[in-house]
Scaffold this motif. Sequence first.
Motif, PDB file in Angstrom:
ATOM      1  N   SER A 462       0.847  -1.187   0.000  1.00 39.58           N
ATOM      2  CA  SER A 462       0.000   0.000   0.000  1.00 39.58           C
ATOM      3  C   SER A 462       0.886   1.241   0.000  1.00 39.58           C
ATOM      4  N   ASP A 464      -0.270   4.102   1.001  1.00 40.31           N
ATOM      5  CA  ASP A 464      -0.892   5.029   1.943  1.00 40.31           C
ATOM      6  C   ASP A 464       0.183   5.841   2.658  1.00 40.31           C
ATOM      7  N   GLU A 503      -6.635   0.790  -3.905  1.00 39.43           N
ATOM      8  CA  GLU A 503      -5.373   0.706  -4.632  1.00 39.43           C
ATOM      9  C   GLU A 503      -5.184  -0.711  -5.155  1.00 39.43           C
ATOM     10  N   THR A 505      -2.249  -3.221  -7.184  1.00 39.89           N
ATOM     11  CA  THR A 505      -0.870  -3.379  -7.633  1.00 39.89           C
ATOM     12  C   THR A 505      -0.806  -4.251  -8.878  1.00 39.89           C
ATOM     13  N   PHE A 543      -2.845   9.220   0.140  1.00 34.42           N
ATOM     14  CA  PHE A 543      -1.703   8.511  -0.418  1.00 34.42           C
ATOM     15  C   PHE A 543      -0.443   9.361  -0.294  1.00 34.42           C
ATOM     16  N   LYS A 547       4.328   7.825  -6.054  1.00 34.22           N
ATOM     17  CA  LYS A 547       3.598   6.628  -6.459  1.00 34.22           C
ATOM     18  C   LYS A 547       4.590   5.544  -6.856  1.00 34.22           C
ATOM     19  N   SER A 551       2.313   0.290  -8.115  1.00 34.04           N
ATOM     20  CA  SER A 551       0.937   0.758  -7.931  1.00 34.04           C
ATOM     21  C   SER A 551       0.311   1.080  -9.286  1.00 34.04           C
ATOM     22  N   TYR A 553      -3.224   1.454  -9.971  1.00 41.03           N
ATOM     23  CA  TYR A 553      -4.361   2.375  -9.898  1.00 41.03           C
ATOM     24  C   TYR A 553      -4.648   2.640  -8.432  1.00 41.03           C
ATOM     25  N   ARG A 554      -4.845   3.905  -8.087  1.00 43.68           N
ATOM     26  CA  ARG A 554      -5.221   4.244  -6.718  1.00 43.68           C
ATOM     27  C   ARG A 554      -6.221   5.391  -6.733  1.00 43.68           C
TER      28      ARG A 554
END
Length: 611
Positions: A462, A464, A503, A505, A543, A547, A551, A553-554
């Motif tokens: 993640s 985050d 999110e 991966t 977030f 990035k 990753s 799509y988040r």
Amino acid sequence: MEAWLKWLLVFCFLAVPGEVVSHGGHPLSSILIENALIDLDYESYINASPSVLGLREENREWVNLEYRTSNPAVDDWIGVFSPSNFSSIACSPDNIWVGTPYLCTAPIKYQYANFTNPEYIETGRGSLNLQLINQRSDFSFALFSGGLKNPKLVAVSNIIAFANPNAPLYPRLAQGKDWNEMTVTWTSGYGIEEAYPFVEWGRKGEEQTRSPAATLTFDRSSMCGAPARTVGWRDPGFIHTSFMKELWPNSMYIYKLGHELLNGTIIWSNVYQFKSSPYPGQNSVQRVIIFGDMGKDEVDGSNEYNNFQPGSLNTTKQLSDDLRNYDIVFHIGDICYANGYISQWDQFTAQIEPIASRVPYMIASGNHERDWPASGSFYGNLDSGGECGVLASSMFYVPAENRAKFWYSTDYGMFRFCVAHTEHDWREGSEQYKFIEHCLASVDRQKQPWLIFLAHRVLGYSSDESYASEGSFAEPMGRDDLQLLWQKYKVDIAFYGHVHSYERTCPIYQNICTTKEKSFYRGGLNGTIHVVAGGGGASLSEFTSLKPNWSIYRDSNFGFVKLTALDHSNLLFEYKKSRDGQVYDSFRIQRDYRDILACALDSCPRTTLAS
């Protein structure tokens, strides 16, 4: 009113020594009950109507409040109390070192007196409409001045109640330990010495069967600390679970809950229906909903959670409106965020009733259900508000060998789900690690090709902000041991909550993407796709600005995931936002059984020339 004055005048204003309490995240904890004063104003009043609710067997109704005070202020507020008698003379101290609280219980929700009354400050008059659900007891409403920090009780309403407060309510279905077994759990006010609980069920148009229900409850002493065992305590009633066994696969069944009283009278619930599970490996379209951290909210705008879960009602509505298009739900932790205010569990089960009464509603345990110091949880924080797992394991059935430990596996057609409990140790050598490996290793991938891992905290990946600041991009120690199992047994997707966002991966192993593809995966993944789906309703997370390359799509938004197994070779993944139910991210997996058998890095036994 006279009866209220009698007990109000004998309020005990005792000093309350400090003790370990839950964090102040719950808005009800903002009300400083220990500062409460009695300041009854005989020119003030609050009237509630109607006095009897549920005359047509409704389990929720709107109540109108009319009120007046001679000294209005912008921070006046109205608390809803149930049971109606919230006097300190009605409750006992938590232990010998803690004095009796000034109020016996926190309100189940509250609203400011000027919420719908812009002229309240000038006139001192107002009206308010609130929705109540049947919670096995009567209700009263109290008008307070002094705000939440220094509340003064100004007026108390008349008492109102549902016609049958003991009625069986809020059924929630769950998969049993066998694929052809469905369980139903519900709540009532009937103990086993008063009535015989059962469920009557069968296929539509055929003879109905009655199955007895097991009954349990718990008391204040089962709670681990405040507020669950002090001002947040509320009698949970009786929780019943019945088992409907030897079901035909993919068949429609109807059922209703019953309590046979000692005089032979039967108290019935509404009639509900569900579709039984497909048999393991059955080649039919199978649809799964997954999300975490939904919580609850109130349609009347009251501040029982002060907008902490603003997306909760949208998620619930989308799933309620789309019931025909999915088969099973997984709510992976942080269920209702009661945080020790027991009344919130009833309100949550009422909110999800349109969903949980029709499809299996499977839960995982999160930090807000389990964590409490010196209670056996892996994390020693205060997030459960003293519930320490008792409410979650009692209010919902899961097919675990030990429901206190809360890890389990369940099969649904072509899916195998391995549900972990992140509030217990998952590391190599632990009891849970052995369970996880057995769950992953024992599935027949020819019959059940889609292998899914679920947990509350992010054990995988993640971006985050909080995880990124720790440098781990996941729960510390999260994937250290488990990634070897995910890779060895070729887990397709691992889902998590805890982080309030979405999110996805790439297929990944040891921080390296195993393919450059992003939307249509053909053949073996050679890694596991990790998905955070914690945007069910609780306030959103941020977030990190960086990035990571893994990753894909988040989205910091409220939403949920839908998996559709089209057959043994094709899986569709969709991320939908709760505000409109539209798809904002998706991918497909297409492969054959031989692709699962093929070796990838660390997925087959290591060999040497000697062997």
